[in-house]
Design an enzyme around this catalytic site. Structure first.
Site, PDB file in Angstrom:
ATOM      1  CG  ASP A   1      26.682  -9.765  80.326  1.00 51.75           C
ATOM      2  OD1 ASP A   1      27.296  -9.174  79.440  1.00 51.75           O
ATOM      3  OD2 ASP A   1      25.925  -9.178  81.126  1.00 51.75           O
TER       4      ASP A   1
ATOM      5  CE  LYS B   1      28.280  -8.878  68.050  1.00 52.16           C
ATOM      6  NZ  LYS B   1      29.188  -8.171  68.944  1.00 52.16           N
TER       7      LYS B   1
ATOM      8  CG  ASP C   1      26.595  -6.121  83.509  1.00 55.08           C
ATOM      9  OD1 ASP C   1      26.441  -5.617  82.385  1.00 55.08           O
ATOM     10  OD2 ASP C   1      26.320  -5.547  84.569  1.00 55.08           O
TER      11      ASP C   1
END
Lengths: 365, 422
Positions: free
Chosen positions: A218, A162, A110
């Protein structure tokens, strides 16, 4: 040299487009996503591309055979019959990847950017260790996994998934280059490369980060697909501006099939197209159409006086007169939108007719 | 001889018609291309023996009204006067106050009608019906059929099915009484003033007894519906003439578009010259459309159904207008799309902009359904309705204005939905 592209499965995030066409073959700026990557790899000296797929598509197989011929390279498909995670597919393709001592590329399918494959090879050979990860700078790193590395050498210390507080603004860009010896670290079972393989390699000092210059995206979901399109078109303006269409009625970066191509695109009078628009082959835009920040796929027909912003119009779809479409509306293949409607953020599945306005975002099955 | 009285209200009335009523008194708002009142006047002027039309209201004398009166008198060759109430006296108080003027010249009967109704005005039928009734009655009420639920929003009339006498009258009941509703169009004989006078006297006495007196003003307010009709019902004084022809109230802006449709449709029979047709070099016209002769319209524009284009309006190439009223001097630039909206005087809509409202039409499957007098807010949000642009509003290019109301003299710079923009 070889490359392994992690194509994956059904491409569900890019539905409804991927209901008609496997994700690698969806055209991004008038060229199948996969081909952007493959052509860049070929330019860097890759002669064998392996596609790691979890869903086998006849269409994909057929298309890849045609590309093999055209590019003069070998394209293999490595089909995982059960989910192997992000590292497992490498183990599955072990035989194909280790028939010589050269390093091999691994890419997430992607990803779009100014592919730095030659630079990656140089950088990798320079440090001589087992793995190089390309990283890119982002504005909101806490949405991703960040990479902490030494600025001078590029040696990676650790990964943080994250992070809640700011740790670093560099994230994994989904492009790697590995030495074949690295494959001994991966077993043929569902394995996460980020969680299980990379941390060990980093601890042993075998993982280095190369910072990507230029744009990165992406494009696995429609919102990002359009953002990526804007970035790519800007890059085209910088490197090959003659590919863009200019003139009265065209604003900013607009990509239109070249006029010698058959079928060509037909654009009516008093249209204003752009900025950031990609028009596919055989598309018809009638008089007075205004399009901004959109991808219009092959064969679509936009009727007069309509206004589109931030949309993806699927292959052979038809948008009526005086329609207003905005807010990442995605029309699947062969969708019909009636005249005078307002479509706001609709996600419309293939072969559907829209007869009423969609004032608030929703999915239309 | 006959007379007609039209109650036109005043600035404090008709607030549901804001912001359009900021610019022009509601009775002068154009419906199907001509001022609302003109439809009443045209209908009255057609009745033989009609000698005078009296307008009663409490608007201060203004240029608009005077100009309208002057041109209407000239065009219809009938005396038209405006009598200004010193205060809002109610639907009965106004005519009672001016009873001498109404009765001057000795009319055998007079029509009374509200300005904010849209109707076929079957005045001659009402007259004939009146003359057919035996006995001495003082009033004919024009009635029409509503569906059960909506009848509660109107004055309800219970009739004797054989004699058409009004047996019972209730204004906006809370439970179902009758599906025959009051159209706000009446025919009275001079005797009506005797009855109103009696109520007037009684009110005066009651007020004087109250301590302290709440003001002379209150005592003169008489409501025809609540104070007179309810009292006269069942006494062989009032009769109801039922019509199945079109009728609608015009309370909100949305109902103005609906009323336009009804009148435009009537033009096929009464004023076919007011309906636009497809012509060489002109816009594409579909359905009933009114275009003022001074409007300039590109031939690639598509107008209708149910569109009224006012004086001096400019419409650019590839514009689409449907179910809308475009008021004088407005400009619609190329490729824009106007649906279910009212575009105010001198407003501008930019290229490719979309101005759209939600119609509040009555259920077309129910022949007795009436347009809803919807409330402005519902469930904490603005009820989706017709989009209204007040006078001199500027909409930039390429935006969408949906289900919103924009007050006059506003320049917008982005899209808006479901909002009132002050």
């Amino acid at each position: 040299m070889k490359a392994l592209i992690l194509v994956g499965g059904y491409g569900t995030r890019l539905r409804p487009l991927t209901l008609s066409v496997p994700k690698p073959l969806v055209e991004f700026c008038n060229k199948p996503i996969l081909l952007h990557q493959v052509e860049a790899l070929v330019k860097a000296g890759v002669r064998h591309v392996i596609l790691a797929v979890s869903y086998m598509s006849e269409l994909l197989e057929r298309e890849m055979k045609a590309q093999e011929q055209r590019l003069g390279i070998k394209i293999s498909l490595s089909h995982e019959k059960e989910p192997l995670g992000t590292a497992g597919p490498l183990a599955l393709a072990r035989e194909l990847l280790t028939d010589n001592e050269e390093p091999f590329f691994v890419l997430n399918s992607d990803v779009i950017c100014d592919f730095p494959f030659q630079d990656m090879l140089k950088f990798h050979k320079n440090h001589g260790k087992e793995g190089t990860i390309v990283v890119t700078k982002v504005e909101e790193p806490s949405k991703y996994g960040v990479v902490v590395y030494e600025g001078e050498t590029g040696r990676i210390h650790r990964f943080v998934e994250k992070p809640q507080v700011f740790v670093s603004n560099k994230i994994n860009a989904g492009m790697y280059i590995f030495s074949p010896s690295m494959l001994s670290r991966i077993q043929l079972r569902p394995t996460s490369i980020e969680k299980e393989i990379f941390p060990v390699m980093a601890k042993e000092g075998h993982l280095y980060a190369m910072e990507l210059q230029g744009f990165w995206m992406d494009i696995g979901q429609p919102k990002d697909f359009l953002t990526g399109m804007c970035m790519y078109l800007q890059s085209v303006r910088q490197h090959a501006p003659e590919r863009l269409r200019t003139g009265p009625g065209f604003l900013g970066n607009v990509l239109v099939p070249p006029s010698f191509q058959d079928p060509t695109a037909v654009i009516g009078e008093n249209c204003t197209i752009g900025p950031n628009v990609t028009i596919g082959a055989g598309v018809v835009l009638e008089d007075g159409v205004r399009i901004k920040r959109c991808t219009v796929l092959k064969g679509a027909h936009i009727r007069s006086h309509s206004w589109l912003e931030s949309c993806i119009v699927g292959w052979s779809s038809s948008v009526g007169q005086w329609v207003r479409m905005e807010n990442v509306t995605v029309l699947g293949e062969d969708v019909i939108v009636n005249d005078e409607l307002y479509i706001n953020g609709a996600n419309v599945l293939p072969h559907k007719s829209i007869t009423d306005s969609v004032p608030e975002p929703r999915i239309i099955m | 001889m006959l007379k007609a009285v039209v109650l036109i209200g005043g600035p404090q009335k008709g607030t549901r018609f804001r912001p359009l009523s900021f610019e022009v008194p509601k009775p002068l708002f154009p419906v199907a291309g001509v001022p609302m009142l003109q439809h009443h006047i045209e209908a009255c002027a057609k009745v033989p023996d009609m000698k005078e039309i009296i307008l009663i209201g409490f608007y201060q004398p203004n240029e608009e009204l005077n100009r309208f009166l002057a041109s209407a008198q000239q065009e219809f060759k009938i005396s038209i006067r405006y009598l200004q109430e010193f205060a809002a006296l109610g639907t009965g108080g106004g005519i009672y106050h001016f009873r001498d003027q109404i009765l001057s010249g000795g009319p055998s009967a007079f029509f009374l009608m509200n300005a904010d109704v849209c109707s076929e005005f079957p005045l001659q039928d009402m007259l004939r019906f009146h003359q057919q009734q035996q006995g001495s009655h003082c009033g004919i009420i024009l009635g029409t059929t509503a569906n059960r639920k909506q009848s509660l929003n109107y004055g309800c009339i219970v009739e004797n099915v054989d004699t058409n006498e009004v047996l019972h009258f209730v204004e906006k009941p809370s439970t179902f009484v009758s599906d025959i509703i009051n159209c706000g169009i009446y025919l009275f004989t001079p005797e009506i003033f005797g009855h109103i006078g009696a109520v007037f006297q009684r009110n005066q006495e009651e007020r004087l007894q109250e301590d302290p007196p709440c003001g002379r003003l209150m005592s003169e307010v008489i409501r025809l519906e609540q104070d007179i009709f309810t009292m006269l019902a069942g006494q062989k004084q009032l009769y109801v003439y039922k019509t199945q022809h079109f009728w609608s109230q015009i309370k909100s802006a949305g109902s103005a578009i609906y009323a336009s449709r009804l009148y435009l449709n009537q033009y096929h029979r009464t004023h076919p010259e007011r309906l636009a047709t497809n012509q060489e070099g002109g816009p594409k016209v579909t359905g009933d459309v009114y275009i003022h002769p001074t409007a300039t319209i590109e031939p690639t524009a598509v107008l209708g159904p149910n569109v009224s284009i006012g004086k001096g309006v400019t419409i650019g190439a590839g514009v689409r207008v449907r179910e809308s009223i475009v008021l004088h001097g407005a400009t619609l630039q190329d490729h824009c799309c106007v649906l279910n909206s009212i575009v105010g005087w001198e407003s501008t809509i930019g290229k490719w902009a979309r101005v759209e409202g939600t119609p509040s039409d009555p259920n077309p499957n129910d022949p007795y359904a009436k347009i809803d007098s919807e409330t402005l807010f519902r469930d904490g949000g603005l009820t989706p309705s017709i989009t209204i642009l007040g006078c001199n509003v500027n909409i930039p290019s390429e935006v969408i204005i949906r289900n919103s109301i924009v007050l006059p003299h506003k320049d917008l710079n982005r899209s808006f939905k479901n909002q009132i923009i002050l």
